[in-house]
Structures are given as C-alpha cells and as structure tokens.
Write a protein that holds these residues in place. Structure first.
Motif, PDB file in Angstrom:
ATOM      1  N   THR A  48       0.823  -1.217   0.012  1.00  0.00           N
ATOM      2  CA  THR A  48       0.011  -0.136   0.028  1.00  0.00           C
ATOM      3  C   THR A  48       0.902   1.297  -0.029  1.00  0.00           C
ATOM      4  O   THR A  48       0.326   2.316  -0.263  1.00  0.00           O
ATOM      5  N   LYS A  49       2.302   1.317   0.361  1.00  0.00           N
ATOM      6  CA  LYS A  49       3.018   2.331   0.449  1.00  0.00           C
ATOM      7  C   LYS A  49       2.528   3.229   1.587  1.00  0.00           C
ATOM      8  O   LYS A  49       2.967   4.450   1.555  1.00  0.00           O
ATOM      9  N   GLU A  50       1.920   2.635   2.614  1.00  0.00           N
ATOM     10  CA  GLU A  50       1.572   3.650   3.544  1.00  0.00           C
ATOM     11  C   GLU A  50       2.485   3.501   4.840  1.00  0.00           C
ATOM     12  O   GLU A  50       2.851   2.208   5.117  1.00  0.00           O
ATOM     13  N   PRO A  51       2.643   4.553   5.630  1.00  0.00           N
ATOM     14  CA  PRO A  51       3.738   4.565   6.489  1.00  0.00           C
ATOM     15  C   PRO A  51       3.007   4.334   7.816  1.00  0.00           C
ATOM     16  O   PRO A  51       1.726   4.425   8.093  1.00  0.00           O
ATOM     17  N   ARG A  52       3.764   3.603   8.774  1.00  0.00           N
ATOM     18  CA  ARG A  52       3.473   3.684  10.249  1.00  0.00           C
ATOM     19  C   ARG A  52       4.577   4.110  10.858  1.00  0.00           C
ATOM     20  O   ARG A  52       5.683   3.811  10.737  1.00  0.00           O
ATOM     21  N   PHE A  53       4.235   4.853  12.052  1.00  0.00           N
ATOM     22  CA  PHE A  53       5.613   5.329  12.573  1.00  0.00           C
ATOM     23  C   PHE A  53       5.452   5.467  14.258  1.00  0.00           C
ATOM     24  O   PHE A  53       4.578   5.391  14.646  1.00  0.00           O
ATOM     25  N   ARG A  54       6.622   5.536  14.849  1.00  0.00           N
ATOM     26  CA  ARG A  54       6.435   5.910  16.386  1.00  0.00           C
ATOM     27  C   ARG A  54       7.380   6.818  16.656  1.00  0.00           C
ATOM     28  O   ARG A  54       8.329   7.292  15.990  1.00  0.00           O
ATOM     29  N   VAL A  55       6.856   7.846  17.633  1.00  0.00           N
ATOM     30  CA  VAL A  55       7.753   8.907  18.017  1.00  0.00           C
ATOM     31  C   VAL A  55       8.320   8.910  19.328  1.00  0.00           C
ATOM     32  O   VAL A  55       7.816   7.909  20.239  1.00  0.00           O
ATOM     33  N   ILE A  56       9.352   9.346  19.628  1.00  0.00           N
ATOM     34  CA  ILE A  56       9.975   9.430  20.792  1.00  0.00           C
ATOM     35  C   ILE A  56       9.170   9.885  21.880  1.00  0.00           C
ATOM     36  O   ILE A  56       8.411  10.855  21.722  1.00  0.00           O
ATOM     37  N   GLY A  57       9.041   9.045  23.192  1.00  0.00           N
ATOM     38  CA  GLY A  57       8.142   9.507  24.168  1.00  0.00           C
ATOM     39  C   GLY A  57       6.747   8.445  24.062  1.00  0.00           C
ATOM     40  O   GLY A  57       5.987   8.859  25.090  1.00  0.00           O
ATOM     41  N   SER A  58       6.676   7.759  23.072  1.00  0.00           N
ATOM     42  CA  SER A  58       5.476   6.957  23.111  1.00  0.00           C
ATOM     43  C   SER A  58       5.666   5.529  22.545  1.00  0.00           C
ATOM     44  O   SER A  58       6.654   5.574  21.730  1.00  0.00           O
ATOM     45  N   ASP A  59       5.225   4.497  23.298  1.00  0.00           N
ATOM     46  CA  ASP A  59       5.387   3.317  22.639  1.00  0.00           C
ATOM     47  C   ASP A  59       4.594   2.546  21.617  1.00  0.00           C
ATOM     48  O   ASP A  59       4.603   1.753  20.989  1.00  0.00           O
ATOM     49  N   LEU A  60       3.567   3.712  21.255  1.00  0.00           N
ATOM     50  CA  LEU A  60       2.484   3.191  20.425  1.00  0.00           C
ATOM     51  C   LEU A  60       3.132   3.489  18.816  1.00  0.00           C
ATOM     52  O   LEU A  60       3.903   4.510  18.471  1.00  0.00           O
ATOM     53  N   TRP A  61       2.468   2.713  17.994  1.00  0.00           N
ATOM     54  CA  TRP A  61       2.619   2.834  16.454  1.00  0.00           C
ATOM     55  C   TRP A  61       1.468   3.760  16.249  1.00  0.00           C
ATOM     56  O   TRP A  61       0.622   3.772  16.492  1.00  0.00           O
ATOM     57  N   SER A  62       1.721   4.739  14.902  1.00  0.00           N
ATOM     58  CA  SER A  62       0.830   5.696  14.598  1.00  0.00           C
ATOM     59  C   SER A  62      -0.372   5.009  14.162  1.00  0.00           C
ATOM     60  O   SER A  62      -1.618   5.614  14.393  1.00  0.00           O
ATOM     61  N   ASP A  63      -0.593   3.811  14.033  1.00  0.00           N
ATOM     62  CA  ASP A  63      -1.883   3.146  13.635  1.00  0.00           C
ATOM     63  C   ASP A  63      -2.589   2.336  14.873  1.00  0.00           C
ATOM     64  O   ASP A  63      -3.480   1.761  14.503  1.00  0.00           O
ATOM     65  N   ASP A  64      -2.041   2.547  16.043  1.00  0.00           N
ATOM     66  CA  ASP A  64      -2.303   1.954  17.218  1.00  0.00           C
ATOM     67  C   ASP A  64      -3.499   2.858  17.577  1.00  0.00           C
ATOM     68  O   ASP A  64      -3.691   3.954  17.557  1.00  0.00           O
ATOM     69  N   ALA A  65      -4.531   2.007  18.399  1.00  0.00           N
ATOM     70  CA  ALA A  65      -5.492   2.797  18.991  1.00  0.00           C
ATOM     71  C   ALA A  65      -4.813   3.602  20.441  1.00  0.00           C
ATOM     72  O   ALA A  65      -3.928   3.203  20.736  1.00  0.00           O
TER      73      ALA A  65
END
Ligand code: FES
Length: 653
Positions: free
Chosen positions: A436-453
């Motif tokens: 799909t070429k869709e990204p998911r990512f994580r930012v410093i300060g959180s353990d969740l991925w961008s597609d996590d609830a």
C-alpha cells in the motif's frame, strides 16, 4: 593466644595480627582495598565491613561470635544518627580478638566497580584523580614557628602518608579561617593526575566535610555537546544532558569552521569563546538538574575531534585545514579549568583532555578505543561512531586502524527538511507497507505506533514535530524497500510509485509521512534533498570503513559496532539496507551507545585508563581519508543504495 589469623574476602588476603588491632589497620597492612576518608576516626563510615561467624572450611578457620571487640560508643552513635546495615561494623572501630573472616562489601572498596546499568555498559574500576581526606592539624604554638600550611602538610604525611602537596594563593587565602572554624580539623580535596608528581590541594573545608565530589565527562561534538555528571566516589551518573554546539552559527561542519577561522581575523577567538560558554552553561544546567552545587565539580574530562580540541584550547585550527594536517599537540592535556574560562566549576577544578590520534582523528576516536577496546578483540571488529564527523576504527588484537570521515550533520537531523534532535515528538521508527506504500511510525516519548488505538492521545502532549537521525535512516531504507526510491535514490512520481503520498516538490518528488496541516499541524515529508543528504553522509561513512578494510587487507569484517549519541538507536537492518555499514550477519551488529562519552567517563573515573589510552594511541595506525584517491572511488560507489558495486549477500542481494 596473643595474635589471630585475619582473612579478608573477597580478596583472600590474610595475615596474623596482635589481638586488639583495628580491622582497618590490618586491612591497610595487607593492602586490602578498604575505604576511609576520616582516617579511622569513626566519622566517615566508609570503612564498613561484615564479620563472618561460623566455620570457614575453605579457609580452615572457625570464627567465634566474639572474634571482634564489643560494639563501641562510636559505632553506637553512628548507627543512631546515620543507620548502619545490620551485621555491619566500622572497620576502624572493631578490633581483632580472635581468628576471623572479614568481608569488605563493594561500597567500602576504594577501587569498586561502577555499577553497570545494562549489559552493554562497561566495567569501570574506580581510581579517581580527586579524593577527599580528613585531617587533624596541630594547633599553632608560639614556641614552634611553623605556618598553618606546613602543619597541614605534616598532618597529611602523618595521617595519610601523603607527601608533596602544592597549592596556590586562592586556597592559602582561605586556609586560616577554615582551620580555625573547624577547630583544627579539616577535609581537604586533593587531586593527582596521571602525570603529576605532586598532589594539588584543590579545596579545604572546616571539619569533616561529607559532601560528594563530582566530575563531568564531556563529549564535545561538532553539532552536539553531551555531558555526564558523575560522583567521583562511586562513579554513579547523576545526570546526563546535552546542548547544541553554538559554533554551528560559524559553520555546520568542521571544515567550514576552519574556513571561518581562515577568512575572518579573530574568527577562531569567537569560536573559542562560544564553545567555552557552552561548556560553562552545560556544567551549570547539569548540576542544577542533579541538584548539586556546580562548585562541587572538581574535574572535567573532555573528548573531541581535533578541530574542536584546538578551538577549545584557543589554538588557531588553520593547520588542520590543510595537508599535512599537523596538530599543535597530539598528547593528552591537563590544565586548570580557569585556563579555559570554565568559571562555573569549582574554582580550582582540573580538566583532562584525551590524546588525539592524528590531525583528523581526535580524542573522540581515542575515547571510543578506550571504551570499545578493539585491541582486545579476537574478531576483526569495525567500530563506527556516527556523528557530524564519524570516527571509524577497525582492528583486532594484532592491529588497529582509525580514520575519520566527514559525514556532515544529516545523521543528527540537520540539513533534513523535517529534521530535528532526538527529543519527544520526533519520529524515530518507521515502517512502510511495500504494497500500500502507507507508513506507520513511532515517536520518541510513546511506545505506540501511529496506527495503534490511543496513539493520538499518547502524543497529544508533544505533537509530532519532525524526524530525528535514526528516523530518517529508517525512512530512507524503508522507502527503498517499498520501491518508493530507486537504487540511485530518486523518488518516483505518483504514477511510478502508485501512491499519492509521493507528491511533486519543486522539480522532484517528496514522500509525505505525516500531514497535519488540516488541523494546523506540520507536514512531515522526506524530500529528494533529504535523501541526497543521507546518501552523502552514509557514503562517507561506508567509504571510510571500506578504506580501512582495504588498508587492513580484509574483504569482510566479523563484527560491526555502531556507536554515537544516536548510534544506539540505529536499526542494524536499516543501516545495512542503506549501505551505511559493510555486509555482515545482522546479529553481528551491535550498538554501543555513546562510546566516546563512555570513554570520557572511564578516563574521568580511572587514572590508569588515562595511561592506557595515552599508550594505545601510539599503536593505532591512522588512515587519512582526505588525500586517499580510493576514498573518492568508494564514496561514489557508496552513494547508491545500498552500493553500486559492493554485494550485500546478508541482505539477500
Ligand atoms: Fe572513617 Fe571508619 S574510617 S569511619
């Protein structure tokens, strides 16, 4: 019996002593490592020991419960006021009354090992250059006309066997009031560096002065300055913090700063002033963070590349900008902090700067060698310290080579359109779906991925602010794996990639990772310019490694160690997909964290390590990337992703 057998553990040292001998005295006579600051007066509690009772078949002794003298009033008082773990005794108070086994717990050893925070943390044995000593000085006597200082020296000799102490007016001016206030008892802070014939009297406090002594280990990089505040008694890191190197305003990389000095009369002085102010500010802020007095920082150890080194010392770096790249001095340096205008430290604080290896390979590389010890490795190990200027070491027990490579600041987030320092809100991990070429990512300060609830709620405080160094490496590598960029690094059009995330950007395309413009937030994209900056940086890194491998005559290395402030965060797989590091099984790649900073910490806490690195730098062979034609060739090949000519079989290529 008139004497008794005393066995110390864990050292196993033993001897016979007259009944009534204090345990501390027995320990000293046997050379057992048992700490004391007050010299056996029952004040400091550094001498705690644990007596053993029962049968010690290994040692062939049986210990009666009363093998030590009775618990005494000094111990009682101590326990009441300060607490003493059950079963512990003060070694200076308890006397030997029969055969006994005595354990010296780690906290009571002067040369204790620094407690490791993680498996990758180095063992460091404590042997700091700065220590406190409590002394009781004779009162002046009209019939014996000696000065207070001379009587202090006499006390140090008699009570600590310390001879040869120098001082200066700033301490002498305070000596008389301090001695009188403490009623002729005082705690002196002495420093003896690895080259010093004499001790230096750095400070004097009335009476027994409990306050700890601190040291600051600093990795002075071209882009960032990182400091670790350590307790000089147990090596604990109380606080770590960093700031941007303010010299950036004079040029982003080393050579542009050297040019600035060449083109602008007095430019080197401006840069010297800027970096000294930054170090001073760092000392203050890190002390505040740890809640300690900056005046209790008595030592600073600095590691840096040669240009930073010269600019810090106030030496014009112009010779480093041209062949033969001569250093003013390559040796280790010790000086007063005041000579570097570091007024926020203790007024008598000392500074030690590790030796440089060569004109382009500095004390930072020496610090990496001190921390990673390639000279002790049976495997051929490649150590890459990633920064604006990368330090690269290759070697094993037979030979160690070093070079530095001008990677530029892209890996530290500079020169990247959405780049930022590693801080909460920065994207640090990225995955792109190859279909799909869709990204998911994580930012410093959180353990969740961008597609996590819950991701949005978790990041609402910091927002999503940019991409840090490890994030941009993953972004480019993931884009390559998802087919968004080709081997030359070119981003495909929406038609070629099949995703609207690839959007026109000037005459090229960029890939949109995160778009919050609808809600007034930022749009975070990877542009063609970003990819080029990463390609140049990683090509310089790879070319440096490859040049060392050529010189060593090896086709492959056994292991790769990624170091650097963000080295610990780089994913080995992505680094290899990019072709940053040579092909090696992925599980042979490890992160060493900030190895230069660790090297600085080792030199801060252990004097023998200073001798060790001063010797080792003579045996490290330096390879000069700037004049080596092969470097250019490797560089050009390494600009492709992963490489135009080198195979990467471990990646299946
Ligand atoms: Fe200081 Fe024992 S040596 S309390």
């Amino acid at each position: 019996a008139v004497d008794a057998l005393v066995i110390f553990t864990p050292s196993g040292k033993r001897g016979r002593f007259a009944l009534g001998t204090p345990v501390l005295t027995a320990a000293r006579q046997l050379g057992v490592d048992l700490d004391s600051v007050c010299g056996g007066r029952g004040i400091c509690s550094k001498c705690q020991i644990t007596p053993g009772y029962g049968e010690f078949s290994k040692h062939g002794v049986t210990v009666e419960a009363d093998a030590l003298s009775e618990w005494n009033a000094v111990e009682d008082r101590y326990k009441r006021i300060r607490g003493l773990i059950d079963g512990r005794r003060l070694g200076c108070q308890a006397k030997v009354m029969g055969d006994i086994v005595i354990d010296v717990p780690p906290e009571s050893q002067v040369h204790k090992q620094v407690i490791r925070k993680s498996a990758t943390d180095r063992h460091i044995e404590m042997d700091p250059a700065t220590r406190s000593y409590y002394v009781e000085v004779d009162e002046p006597d009209m019939h014996e006309p000696t000065g207070d200082f001379e009587r202090l020296l006499r006390a140090l000799k008699a009570q600590w066997n310390i001879e040869g102490v120098e001082t200066d007016l700033s301490v002498l001016r305070r000596l008389q009031p301090v001695l009188r206030k403490g009623e002729w008892k005082a705690t002196v802070v002495l420093n003896k560096g690895n080259h010093d014939a004499q001790h230096r009297l750095l400070d004097i406090h009335p009476g027994y002065h409990e306050a700890p002594l601190y040291g600051l280990a600093v990795d002075l990089g071209s882009t960032t300055i990182a400091g670790h505040l350590c307790d000089l008694a147990d090596g604990k890191v109380l606080a770590s913090s960093g700031l941007m190197n303010p010299q950036i305003r004079f040029g982003e990389d080393l050579m542009s700063r050297v040019s600035y000095a060449m083109m602008n009369p007095g430019g080197d002085i401006e840069m010297t002033k800027a970096v000294r102010e930054a170090l001073n500010a760092l000392a203050l802020s890190i002390a505040q963070e740890a809640g300690v007095e900056p005046g209790a920082i008595y030592e600073m150890v600095i590691v840096c590349n040669p240009v930073m080194h010269h600019l810090l010392m106030g030496i014009d770096p112009v010779e480093l900008g041209q062949a033969p790249f001569a250093l003013a001095t390559s040796g280790a340096l010790s000086m007063d902090a005041q000579e570097l205008d570091l007024g926020n430290l203790n007024r008598k604080a000392r500074v030690y700067v590790l030796p440089c290896i060569a004109g382009h390979v500095g004390a930072d590389a020496a610090a990496v060698a001190l921390s990673e010890e390639p000279q002790k490795s049976d495997d051929m190990v490649l150590i890459v310290d990633v920064g604006t200027n990368a330090e690269i070491l290759l070697g094993n027990t037979t030979r160690v080579l070093a070079c530095s490579s001008p990677t530029g600041p892209a890996f530290e987030g500079a020169q990247i359109s959405s780049g930022q320092r590693a801080a909460p809100g920065a994207i640090e991990r990225i995955e792109i779906d190859p279909v799909t070429k869709e990204p998911r990512f994580r930012v410093i300060g959180s353990d969740l991925w961008s597609d996590d609830a819950g991701f949005e709620a978790a990041t609402s405080g910091t927002g999503i602010t940019g991409i840090c160094g490890s994030g941009i490496i993953e972004a480019v590598a993931e884009m390559r794996m998802a087919g968004l960029i080709d081997q030359s690094g070119l981003i495909g059009s929406p038609d070629q990639t099949g995703t609207p995330r690839s959007e026109p950007f000037g005459r090229t395309f960029s890939y949109v990772l995160h778009d919050a413009t609808a809600t007034g937030g930022p749009k975070i994209s990877v542009t063609q310019g970003d990819i080029r900056a990463i390609q140049l940086a990683k090509a310089a890194l790879y070319a440096g490694s490859k040049l060392l491998m050529d010189t060593m005559g090896v086709e492959k290395v056994d292991r790769v160690t990624l170091a650097g402030a963000f080295g610990a965060h780089i994913s080995p797989k992505h680094a290899m997909v990019l072709g940053m590091i040579p092909d090696v099984p992925l599980d042979h790649v490890r992160s060493a964290g900030n190895a230069a900073g660790t090297g600085a910490r080792i030199a801060l806490l252990n004097r023998a390590a200073r001798d060790q690195i001063e010797g080792l730098v003579h045996n490290i062979h330096k390879v000069e990337t700037a004049i080596e034609p092969k470097f250019q060739e490797h560089f050009v090949n390494a600009s492709a992703i992963p490489n135009a000519v080198e195979p990467f079989p471990e990646l299946g290529q």
